[in-house]
Design an enzyme around this catalytic site. Structure first.
Site: not given
Ligand code: PGA
Length: 250
Positions: A11-13, A97, A99, A167, A173, A212, A233-234
């Site tokens: 997930n590149w956001k 998600h 967010e 999640e 994050g 994470s 994500g990251g």
């Molecule tokens: P993260 O994000 O790996 O940066 O914690 C995961 C996600 O939001 O899908």
């Protein structure tokens, strides 16, 4: 016992410009070597989907969106429909998600409608659920996750159209992760709920862990019972890290 193929999804956001095709193609090159064992999905910003799909023979990596509107078209300024994602060649879309739930106030009912929209367009829906720090501290993790699962997943779920991503909001994050025992508890609970609701197909539905995930903890997290892969994500923005996570299944 059903065997579920592991899935590593990125997930590149809101990260990535056209030049990021280089990182995507590095992911494709690495994924080509792991494709026998692992499925890959990368969800870049919608602006990059078409370019990525046309690049570097991306066959071993499916490309997905990060959100979709519930309607196929209409007066919804700034929104993108599942049909539009499918038209670009996307095969999947993340919905619900945390967010989106937090910053765009999406409810379980919204997520359910978006999941139906994804299916209407022929996309795999990656439906995200997870508790906040306060909910965990209050001992409410399973009841929150159970309610999200019930409210966000439509009745027509199958292993081919649905992936669940657990999640914990406080792990996204932050560098924090639940213990393997805590993940086992929640994933086992999700599996039980799926079994009760979809007795025929639940065993095939994949449940990803997200929050994470990085190369240094992937081995431990991905070994947990009922963890069928990761939503990253990251660490999905750097090809080496993303591939190192998937490499756990090599
Ligand atoms: P993260 O994000 O790996 O940066 O914690 C995961 C996600 O939001 O899908």
């Amino acid at each position: 016992m059903t065997t579920r193929r592991p899935l590593i999804a990125g997930n590149w956001k809101m990260n990535g410009l056209r030049a990021s095709v280089e990182a995507f193609c590095q992911i494709v090159a690495g994924a080509n070597e792991l494709r026998e064992k692992v499925d890959f999905i990368v969800c870049p910003p919608a602006t990059l989907i078409f370019q990525f799909i046309g690049s570097c023979d991306s066959g071993s990596v499916e490309v997905g969106g990060q959100d979709c509107h519930a309607e196929p078209s209409g007066a919804f300024t700034g929104d993108i429909s599942a049909e539009m994602l499918a038209d670009l060649g996307a095969r999947a879309v993340i919905v619900g998600h945390s967010e989106r739930r937090a910053f765009h106030h999406e409810s379980d009912a919204d997520v359910r409608r978006k999941t139906q929209a994804a299916w209407r367009a022929g996309l795999l829906a990656i439906v995200c659920i997870g508790e906040t720090r306060d909910e965990r501290a209050a001992g409410r993790t399973l009841s929150v996750v159970g309610a999200q699962l019930e409210g966000s997943i439509p009745d027509e779920a199958t292993p081919r159209n649905l992936v669940i991503a657990y999640e914990p909001v406080w792990a996204i994050g932050t560098g924090l992760t639940p213990t393997p025992a805590d993940i086992a508890e929640v994933h086992g609970f999700i599996r039980e709920r799926l079994n009760a609701r979809f007795p025929v197909s639940a065993q095939g539905i994949r449940i990803l862990y997200g929050g994470s995930v990085k190369p240094s903890n992937a081995k431990e997290l991905l070994a947990v019972d009922n963890v069928d892969g990761a939503l990253v994500g990251g660490a999905s923005l750097k090809a080496e890290e993303f591939l190192a996570i998937a490499g756990v299944y090599a």
